[in-house]
Scaffold this motif. Sequence first.
Motif, short mmCIF file in Angstrom:
data_model
loop_
_atom_site.label_atom_id
_atom_site.label_comp_id
_atom_site.label_asym_id
_atom_site.label_seq_id
_atom_site.Cartn_x
_atom_site.Cartn_y
_atom_site.Cartn_z
N GLU A 1 0.41 -1.29 0.42
CA GLU A 1 -0.32 -0.16 0.02
C GLU A 1 0.75 1.09 -0.40
O GLU A 1 0.17 1.90 -0.80
CB GLU A 1 -1.08 -0.47 1.10
N ARG A 2 2.02 1.31 0.75
CA ARG A 2 2.88 2.85 0.53
C ARG A 2 3.43 2.93 -0.57
O ARG A 2 3.51 3.59 -0.65
CB ARG A 2 3.84 2.15 1.73
N TRP A 3 3.91 1.75 -1.59
CA TRP A 3 4.39 1.50 -2.27
C TRP A 3 3.47 1.99 -3.71
O TRP A 3 3.91 2.74 -4.28
CB TRP A 3 4.56 0.36 -3.21
N SER A 4 2.49 1.33 -3.57
CA SER A 4 1.05 2.11 -4.02
C SER A 4 0.98 3.30 -3.89
O SER A 4 0.72 4.28 -5.27
CB SER A 4 0.41 1.38 -4.53
N ARG A 5 0.86 4.17 -2.78
CA ARG A 5 1.16 5.28 -2.76
C ARG A 5 1.96 6.35 -3.19
O ARG A 5 1.85 7.48 -3.75
CB ARG A 5 0.80 6.01 -1.38
N PRO B 1 -4.13 17.23 -16.72
CA PRO B 1 -3.27 16.37 -15.32
C PRO B 1 -4.32 14.73 -15.30
O PRO B 1 -3.81 13.80 -15.50
CB PRO B 1 -3.29 16.72 -14.29
N GLY B 2 -5.65 15.82 -15.72
CA GLY B 2 -6.38 14.21 -15.07
C GLY B 2 -6.40 13.51 -15.95
O GLY B 2 -7.58 12.23 -16.00
N GLU B 3 -6.41 14.09 -17.92
CA GLU B 3 -6.76 12.95 -18.79
C GLU B 3 -5.06 11.96 -18.41
O GLU B 3 -4.95 10.81 -19.54
CB GLU B 3 -6.54 14.56 -19.88
N ARG B 4 -4.41 12.55 -18.75
CA ARG B 4 -2.68 11.98 -19.03
C ARG B 4 -2.81 10.59 -17.39
O ARG B 4 -2.44 9.54 -18.01
CB ARG B 4 -1.74 12.85 -18.36
N TYR B 5 -2.81 10.67 -16.45
CA TYR B 5 -2.90 9.82 -14.76
C TYR B 5 -4.80 10.41 -14.35
O TYR B 5 -4.59 11.68 -13.83
CB TYR B 5 -1.71 10.55 -14.12
N VAL B 6 -4.63 9.51 -14.01
CA VAL B 6 -5.73 9.02 -12.90
C VAL B 6 -5.99 9.06 -11.89
O VAL B 6 -4.89 7.72 -11.50
CB VAL B 6 -7.54 8.94 -13.10
N PRO B 7 -5.12 9.64 -10.72
CA PRO B 7 -4.64 9.19 -9.36
C PRO B 7 -6.03 8.50 -8.63
O PRO B 7 -6.83 7.87 -8.72
CB PRO B 7 -5.56 10.70 -8.33
N LEU B 8 -5.47 7.57 -8.26
CA LEU B 8 -6.13 6.16 -6.73
C LEU B 8 -7.20 6.66 -6.44
O LEU B 8 -7.80 5.96 -5.92
CB LEU B 8 -4.33 5.78 -5.94
N GLN C 1 1.64 8.82 -6.06
CA GLN C 1 2.66 11.09 -5.93
C GLN C 1 3.08 10.72 -7.67
O GLN C 1 3.16 12.15 -7.64
CB GLN C 1 3.23 10.74 -4.56
N ARG C 2 4.16 10.08 -7.39
CA ARG C 2 4.91 9.79 -8.70
C ARG C 2 4.15 10.60 -9.99
O ARG C 2 4.69 11.29 -10.88
CB ARG C 2 6.12 8.90 -8.51
N HIS C 3 2.86 9.69 -10.38
CA HIS C 3 1.94 9.75 -11.33
C HIS C 3 1.36 10.95 -11.19
O HIS C 3 1.49 11.80 -12.60
CB HIS C 3 1.63 8.76 -11.79
N ILE C 4 1.32 11.09 -10.14
CA ILE C 4 0.21 12.43 -9.92
C ILE C 4 1.61 13.57 -10.55
O ILE C 4 0.71 14.91 -11.38
CB ILE C 4 -0.18 12.74 -8.49
#
Length: 316
Positions: free
Chosen positions: A208-212, A291-298, A216-219
């Motif tokens: 879960e930590r790695w996923s968050r 930004p939202g079209e490039r990557y949808v946050p978790l 954040q990196r993707h955002i």
Amino acid sequence: MLRPHKRQLVDVTASAAGLEKALAFANDLFNALESAGHRVRFACNSEMSHRPHVDEHETIQKLKKQEDPYSSRNLWRPSSPTVCYVGMIPFGLAVIEMTEEVLMRCVNGSYIRESEYRPPNTSRQYVEHTWTATENIPCGRLRLVVYSPHRDVSWSMSFHETVKRTLTQDIAKIVKSIEDSTEVVQKEIREAEHRAELRKQQWEAQQERWSREEDQRHIANSNSDSREQLNQIIQAWAKAVSIEQFVKGVEERASDLSETQRETVQERLRLAREFIGVQDPREFLLSWKTPGERYVPLAARKAGDNLYAGNLATSN
């Protein structure tokens, strides 16, 4: 020690001379366990059973660093443990012929016991090449190792023969010892399962930590890439507007020229337009990705999944 190619066999390790005795003991033990109501069988692959190292030395010792013909690393081992179920508790069973340290003498390339060596007749003219070494060789006495086949449980107990008493004489004692060990092993298994559950929770928390962190990196990357693209669009827009103004300015000034000069300028403008291409600043803006079209946050994805699940439940 024998090393059969087949590995789906009962867990008995012995020399050729000791095999019949070892199999006879294993057969008597299994029959006694079955008579007491305990199932004996091969462990299933789905049980993920574990067979620990079984030491063949009559005097337990650490593994040698260098391999030799009697090294434990060269011992045969089955593909599946032989297990006995006392109720729901499995016990692994391994029968092995023990080895003892014996002083051996090498005579012309062959080893014999030092006690069997007879010096050559002094009248013989040739010299024997001989030396002695201590080796571990099968002694004919058996050891039974009873262990927990659970991977995270290190519990085990062993029974071994002596010169005066065989394991067959102790079968009733062995069965009783196994039955009396169920509570201890069951407790060890529960503790192992608890440790496994803790490891699972820790692994899931780490995931879960790695996923968050990855989220954040993707955002951050999507924000950076979107901002960079928008800056490029603004620059392209300014350039396109500048070119358009340049063309219109030339066309306006061309009206003051003679007809021949005006035609020449218009032809040059046409060639310039063809060379530059049609550049509509609005097309630049439509190509921009937010930004939202490039990557949808978790968090947004989870919210969407929850919303879909809620709508589905409502419709049902």
